[in-house]
Motif scaffolding. Sequence first.
Motif, PDB file in Angstrom:
ATOM      1  N   ARG A 253       0.851  -1.277  -0.001  1.00 43.67           N
ATOM      2  CA  ARG A 253       0.014   0.055  -0.023  1.00 43.67           C
ATOM      3  C   ARG A 253       0.773   1.182  -0.051  1.00 43.67           C
ATOM      4  NH1 ARG A 253      -4.350   1.193   4.266  1.00 43.67           N
ATOM      5  NH2 ARG A 253      -2.654   1.450   5.264  1.00 43.67           N
ATOM      6  N   ILE A 254       0.477   2.224  -0.907  1.00 44.60           N
ATOM      7  CA  ILE A 254       1.174   3.515  -0.809  1.00 44.60           C
ATOM      8  C   ILE A 254       0.322   4.417  -0.782  1.00 44.60           C
ATOM      9  CG2 ILE A 254       3.440   2.398  -2.019  1.00 44.60           C
ATOM     10  CD1 ILE A 254       2.224   3.885  -4.597  1.00 44.60           C
ATOM     11  N   PRO A 255       0.630   5.914  -0.239  1.00 39.05           N
ATOM     12  CA  PRO A 255      -0.245   6.896  -0.018  1.00 39.05           C
ATOM     13  C   PRO A 255      -0.534   7.647  -1.155  1.00 39.05           C
ATOM     14  CG  PRO A 255       1.825   7.348   0.997  1.00 39.05           C
ATOM     15  CD  PRO A 255       1.884   6.060   0.495  1.00 39.05           C
ATOM     16  N   ILE A 256      -1.451   8.434  -1.263  1.00 37.86           N
ATOM     17  CA  ILE A 256      -1.742   9.469  -2.080  1.00 37.86           C
ATOM     18  C   ILE A 256      -1.493  10.801  -1.456  1.00 37.86           C
ATOM     19  CG2 ILE A 256      -3.456  10.643  -3.754  1.00 37.86           C
ATOM     20  CD1 ILE A 256      -5.116   7.911  -3.565  1.00 37.86           C
ATOM     21  N   ILE A 257      -0.438  11.559  -2.084  1.00 33.86           N
ATOM     22  CA  ILE A 257      -0.051  12.697  -1.493  1.00 33.86           C
ATOM     23  C   ILE A 257      -0.269  14.130  -2.478  1.00 33.86           C
ATOM     24  CG2 ILE A 257       1.608  11.410  -0.239  1.00 33.86           C
ATOM     25  CD1 ILE A 257       3.753  12.673  -1.946  1.00 33.86           C
ATOM     26  N   ALA A 258      -0.104  15.205  -1.870  1.00 39.02           N
ATOM     27  CA  ALA A 258      -0.486  16.454  -2.555  1.00 39.02           C
ATOM     28  C   ALA A 258       0.948  17.026  -2.522  1.00 39.02           C
ATOM     29  CB  ALA A 258      -1.372  17.284  -1.705  1.00 39.02           C
ATOM     30  N   ASP A 259       1.299  17.247  -4.071  1.00 43.92           N
ATOM     31  CA  ASP A 259       2.466  18.100  -4.063  1.00 43.92           C
ATOM     32  C   ASP A 259       2.438  18.747  -5.594  1.00 43.92           C
ATOM     33  OD1 ASP A 259       5.553  17.995  -3.029  1.00 43.92           O
ATOM     34  OD2 ASP A 259       5.442  18.387  -5.151  1.00 43.92           O
ATOM     35  N   GLU A 260       3.036  20.042  -5.617  1.00 41.39           N
ATOM     36  CA  GLU A 260       2.949  20.527  -6.761  1.00 41.39           C
ATOM     37  C   GLU A 260       3.683  20.349  -7.956  1.00 41.39           C
ATOM     38  OE1 GLU A 260       4.006  24.687  -5.792  1.00 41.39           O
ATOM     39  OE2 GLU A 260       2.065  25.180  -4.621  1.00 41.39           O
ATOM     40  N   HIS A 261       4.663  19.178  -7.679  1.00 44.42           N
ATOM     41  CA  HIS A 261       5.086  18.551  -8.748  1.00 44.42           C
ATOM     42  C   HIS A 261       4.344  17.825  -9.661  1.00 44.42           C
ATOM     43  CE1 HIS A 261       8.170  16.049 -10.835  1.00 44.42           C
ATOM     44  NE2 HIS A 261       7.710  15.112 -10.470  1.00 44.42           N
ATOM     45  N   ASP A 278      14.622   8.617  -9.260  1.00 45.54           N
ATOM     46  CA  ASP A 278      14.237   9.738  -9.985  1.00 45.54           C
ATOM     47  C   ASP A 278      14.617  11.198  -9.029  1.00 45.54           C
ATOM     48  OD1 ASP A 278      12.243  12.109 -10.691  1.00 45.54           O
ATOM     49  OD2 ASP A 278      12.450  10.722 -12.538  1.00 45.54           O
ATOM     50  N   PHE A 279      15.193  12.162  -9.883  1.00 49.81           N
ATOM     51  CA  PHE A 279      15.860  13.162  -9.075  1.00 49.81           C
ATOM     52  C   PHE A 279      14.739  14.114  -8.571  1.00 49.81           C
ATOM     53  CE2 PHE A 279      19.823  12.170 -11.149  1.00 49.81           C
ATOM     54  CZ  PHE A 279      20.634  12.156 -10.194  1.00 49.81           C
ATOM     55  N   ASN A 280      13.691  14.320  -9.432  1.00 47.31           N
ATOM     56  CA  ASN A 280      12.480  15.115  -9.162  1.00 47.31           C
ATOM     57  C   ASN A 280      11.586  14.250  -7.968  1.00 47.31           C
ATOM     58  OD1 ASN A 280      13.054  17.324 -10.953  1.00 47.31           O
ATOM     59  ND2 ASN A 280      12.093  15.991 -12.509  1.00 47.31           N
ATOM     60  N   ASP A 281      11.310  12.987  -8.105  1.00 49.40           N
ATOM     61  CA  ASP A 281      10.739  12.229  -7.103  1.00 49.40           C
ATOM     62  C   ASP A 281      11.500  12.245  -5.730  1.00 49.40           C
ATOM     63  OD1 ASP A 281       9.150  11.957  -9.200  1.00 49.40           O
ATOM     64  OD2 ASP A 281       9.412   9.637  -9.377  1.00 49.40           O
ATOM     65  N   TRP A 285      10.030  13.389  -2.161  1.00 49.01           N
ATOM     66  CA  TRP A 285      10.135  12.372  -1.026  1.00 49.01           C
ATOM     67  C   TRP A 285      10.883  13.381   0.080  1.00 49.01           C
ATOM     68  CZ3 TRP A 285      14.876  11.124   1.555  1.00 49.01           C
ATOM     69  CH2 TRP A 285      14.643  10.119   2.502  1.00 49.01           C
ATOM     70  N   LEU A 286      11.897  14.086  -0.114  1.00 48.25           N
ATOM     71  CA  LEU A 286      12.532  15.018   1.092  1.00 48.25           C
ATOM     72  C   LEU A 286      11.385  16.037   1.432  1.00 48.25           C
ATOM     73  CD1 LEU A 286      15.980  15.921  -0.722  1.00 48.25           C
ATOM     74  CD2 LEU A 286      15.423  14.469   1.426  1.00 48.25           C
ATOM     75  N   ARG A 287      10.525  16.312   0.730  1.00 47.58           N
ATOM     76  CA  ARG A 287       9.578  17.324   1.307  1.00 47.58           C
ATOM     77  C   ARG A 287       8.440  16.515   1.951  1.00 47.58           C
ATOM     78  NH1 ARG A 287      10.140  19.726  -3.894  1.00 47.58           N
ATOM     79  NH2 ARG A 287       8.530  18.724  -4.933  1.00 47.58           N
ATOM     80  N   HIS A 288       8.297  15.340   1.930  1.00 45.42           N
ATOM     81  CA  HIS A 288       7.179  14.759   2.670  1.00 45.42           C
ATOM     82  C   HIS A 288       7.711  13.500   3.505  1.00 45.42           C
ATOM     83  CE1 HIS A 288       3.958  16.389  -0.020  1.00 45.42           C
ATOM     84  NE2 HIS A 288       4.901  16.705  -0.780  1.00 45.42           N
ATOM     85  N   ARG A 289       8.900  13.544   3.851  1.00 46.66           N
ATOM     86  CA  ARG A 289       9.366  12.007   4.335  1.00 46.66           C
ATOM     87  C   ARG A 289       8.949  11.993   6.011  1.00 46.66           C
ATOM     88  NH1 ARG A 289      15.946  13.352   4.610  1.00 46.66           N
ATOM     89  NH2 ARG A 289      15.680  15.377   5.142  1.00 46.66           N
ATOM     90  N   GLU A 291       6.195  12.915   6.773  1.00 44.05           N
ATOM     91  CA  GLU A 291       4.514  12.432   6.758  1.00 44.05           C
ATOM     92  C   GLU A 291       4.301  11.222   7.215  1.00 44.05           C
ATOM     93  OE1 GLU A 291       2.665  14.051   3.190  1.00 44.05           O
ATOM     94  OE2 GLU A 291       3.614  15.942   3.240  1.00 44.05           O
ATOM     95  N   ASN A 292       3.235  11.093   7.965  1.00 48.52           N
ATOM     96  CA  ASN A 292       3.128   9.557   8.555  1.00 48.52           C
ATOM     97  C   ASN A 292       2.824   8.399   7.397  1.00 48.52           C
ATOM     98  OD1 ASN A 292       3.394  10.422  11.271  1.00 48.52           O
ATOM     99  ND2 ASN A 292       1.207  10.784  11.495  1.00 48.52           N
ATOM    100  N   PRO A 293       2.084   8.768   6.327  1.00 47.84           N
ATOM    101  CA  PRO A 293       1.899   7.784   5.287  1.00 47.84           C
ATOM    102  C   PRO A 293       3.192   7.351   4.751  1.00 47.84           C
ATOM    103  CG  PRO A 293       0.382   9.597   5.114  1.00 47.84           C
ATOM    104  CD  PRO A 293       1.321  10.112   6.185  1.00 47.84           C
ATOM    105  N   ILE A 294       4.059   8.279   4.670  1.00 46.20           N
ATOM    106  CA  ILE A 294       5.546   7.622   4.085  1.00 46.20           C
ATOM    107  C   ILE A 294       6.192   7.170   5.174  1.00 46.20           C
ATOM    108  CG2 ILE A 294       7.513   8.563   2.876  1.00 46.20           C
ATOM    109  CD1 ILE A 294       5.828  10.271   1.213  1.00 46.20           C
ATOM    110  N   ALA A 295       6.531   7.878   6.204  1.00 54.89           N
ATOM    111  CA  ALA A 295       7.450   7.417   7.287  1.00 54.89           C
ATOM    112  C   ALA A 295       6.925   6.145   7.885  1.00 54.89           C
ATOM    113  CB  ALA A 295       7.517   8.560   8.397  1.00 54.89           C
ATOM    114  N   ASP A 296       5.828   5.668   7.807  1.00 59.75           N
ATOM    115  CA  ASP A 296       5.146   4.709   8.705  1.00 59.75           C
ATOM    116  C   ASP A 296       5.669   3.381   7.680  1.00 59.75           C
ATOM    117  OD1 ASP A 296       4.089   5.952  10.599  1.00 59.75           O
ATOM    118  OD2 ASP A 296       2.124   5.584  10.062  1.00 59.75           O
ATOM    119  N   GLN A 297       6.037   3.537   6.624  1.00 58.48           N
ATOM    120  CA  GLN A 297       6.570   2.505   5.816  1.00 58.48           C
ATOM    121  C   GLN A 297       7.957   2.088   6.356  1.00 58.48           C
ATOM    122  OE1 GLN A 297       5.745   2.706   1.431  1.00 58.48           O
ATOM    123  NE2 GLN A 297       5.370   4.912   1.997  1.00 58.48           N
TER     124      GLN A 297
END
Length: 949
Positions: A253-261, A278-281, A285-289, A291-297
């Motif tokens: 399972r992976i989260p749906i996040i909000a980002d202007e990218h 991917d450098f942009n990705d 990730w650095l901007r959202h790392r 956040e719980n949905p990503i950090a919980d993995q």
Amino acid sequence: MLDKNYDPHTIEQQWYQRWEQAGWFAPRMDSDADGAYCIMIPPPNVTGSLHMGHGFNNAIMDALVRYRRMTGERTLWQPGTDHAGIATQMVVERQLEAEGKTRHDLGRDAFIERVWQWKAESGGNITRQLRRLGSSLDWQHERFTMDEGLSEAVREVFVRLFEEGLIYRGKRLVNWDPVLHTAVSDLEVLSEEEAGHMWDMRYPLTNGTGHMVVSTTRPETLLGDCAVAVNPEDERYRHLIGEYVELPLTGRRIPIIADEHADPEFGTGCVKITPAHDFNDHAVWLRHRDENPIADQPHGGLINIFTPDATIRDNTTDEGDLIPTAYIGLDRYQARTRIVADLEAQGLLAGVREHKLMVPRGDRSGAVIEPYLTDQWYVKVAPLAQPAIEAVEDGRIRFVPDNWKNTYFEWMRNIQDWCISRQIWWGHRIPAWYDAEGNVYVGRSEQEVRERHGLAADFALQQDPDVLDTWFSSALWPFSTLGWPEDTERLRAFYPTSVLITGFDIIFFWVARMIMMGLKFMDDVPFRDVYIHGLVRDAQGNKMSKSKGNVLDPIDLIDGIDLEPLVEKRTRGMMQPHLAEKIARQTRKEFPDGIPAFGTDALRFTFAALATTGRDIKFDLGRIEGYRNFCNKLWNASRYVLMNAEGQDCGLGAPGEQGDTGAIELSAADRWIRSRLSETTRTVRDAIDGYRFDLAAQAIYDFTWSQFCDWYLELSKPVLTSDNASAAAKRGTRQTLVQTLEALLRIAHPFMPFITEEIWQKVRPLAGVQGDTIMLAPYPDVDTAAVDSEAEAEIEWVRQFILGVRRIKGEMNIPPGKPLPVLIANAGERDRRWIEIARPYLDFLARTESITVLDDESQAPESALALVGEMKILIPMAGLIDKDAELARLAKDIARLRADIERIEQKLANPNFVDKAPPAVVQKERDRLTEQGAAMAQLVAQQTRIAAL
């Protein structure tokens, strides 16, 4: 006496050998030189050979160095080569491959020894070619980025930066070459558009309400996805932010996040986030790392799916079984095929379409570069960047052209930490050691590490296997080559250096890093000016490349090359037969007789003439052919001077010595050429000081060809050949001939070193000049006392008179040597005086049979007309003039004057010009309008008279 014909090959090699053997390229450290001037050569790769960019760059640097050396400054042009880590290692590895071996068969130490052996045998090719260009480098102090002195500087800088916390080791995303197995810099990545595909994939929502469709050009990387991003302003998906999707084929399972990218206008507006590939990705990730949905993995959202070979890795990590076993061990493109098939089988492939995309390839291996997560050494650049920005802002460093500072600022104000480690063997090995538990110790040597940390001799340490990025050592080039970290005399004398000459493509990779390191370790900028030049392109403006078959080799232009060797050279090593055949046809069509030999001086002068500030250089063989003719012109003119001066009295002997035979009388032509020489000297000096090499070359060309050769030499003949000219006049003309030529040779020497040296050695004794070589002779100063406005006005009048008569003869098909009677009307007092004193010039060069000044123009028969100011030159038409031809000539002159009058009238009708231009400039245009109007009226009257015949 000079040989009858100019042959550059008979003089170039011998003069260069003499210069170098005499040590004249080295700075005179014990002299009372007026200041110091230093240029650091951008160190060419030791693997390299000279290309047109090198040729241009070095011709400009050598012109500056020779000029400054002649102005009396203590001058250093520091030579050296770069070890070129990846490029050099590849050369030697290919040699081993031909022997059926790899570097691993030899082991690290034996392989490094093999590289040094290759360097000793073949690594000097480019420096030999630089000598062919006439480059006056201080070869006695040549440096190499891997020699012991520079290696010590590299270790010193690394240790100091590490101790200040400005060098660290961390896991970051890098450009990874899966063939060379090393990180590479952005400059070593070539991105070009290629044909590919775009795949649309369905990611099911875990809440069972449907799926999201994401588009990608790399479906194999979905194995490393950690999120799907949507734009926070995209109303289609706003309600899904914070929800989850099931990552296809993985069960995760992976989260749906909000980002202007995520761009709502591109594709479906949904973007898969694969931060390890991917450098942009990764930036997302650095901007959202946190956040719980990503950090919980368990993996923190950062999943590396590749091995160093770009195959799918196994699950032997602490992250758990993240990668399905079906894909483990597959090459990335095999994995792509399997994944696409599996998606389609599960109904998760929404579509596929053709798509153009930019593909990054390693410039050495040609392999597609992978963004790859790995442990590397980094320089924390931001603290170093700010002082480097300020050095340009406050003017301590000046970019020429000035607009390049904007590019510099853009890079520097958005700078990222610099990855300095490379996974190869050839290079500066990182001065860091590890113990069995992975603790790192940094020092200048293993012994220093043990002493500093109290480690016993039997305490096991292993040095880091990586080497430093080649740009790390070259960033120290301006001071490491001068002996730093030792406090040497050369370092004190020549740092900061004066100017850096380089291309725009390495402003960030090299220029900026030298500025940062210079400020950090020398507490001063590494250079005052940065002269940025463009690319050398072909005559049509295309970039030169082997695949286009339009590459020119500077040495081929110097020596010449026959057609078939040129074809073989351009097609050598091409793997595609159809491309090789195309280039062969193209070459045979463009150079049916091969490329003729032009010589070094013609090539160098061409580079200077094309060096327009800030623009790319279109190199046309027609230009170099023209400048080869220019060399011939100078050679032949010098032969004329020598034939008329050798063994003759030039009035330059000391009192009582041979040559002291009496007074000197300078004619108007003598005074004119001396005046023009003074102005040319001023123009050339100002142009070189302002980095306008094109203007300097143009001034030298115009003076040599148009003024000295075409006019002064011709004007000297009536004096030297006439029985009526006095001994003092002959003596004055001979003296002017040798002194003007000698000064001209010194003016031109920085651009044309060989031909000027050869001629100067013959002219110097006649001009009373001492010295062993022109390259150490003083550069001519502007002689303000020689400026002679009266002589300039008189000779300009003479030129217009002669040209007027010649033009009439030419247009009326009268033989140039036929003497003609000339009538003069509307002559002023000055015209009458000049007719009298300039008569020898007019009779000799205009071939006048007689000159009669009329008091009344009506006395003149019908005549052809030429104007010199308001004075009329009339050539009677009886028996000479073709009425129709004369009317046609007059119509052409009237049309030219009418266009000029209309242009001036438009300028004077423009309020912006009249109100803003200086009053003197406006008045000059008004006077010119009056003058042109009067001339027009006279031509129309003449046209009317002839038409009435």
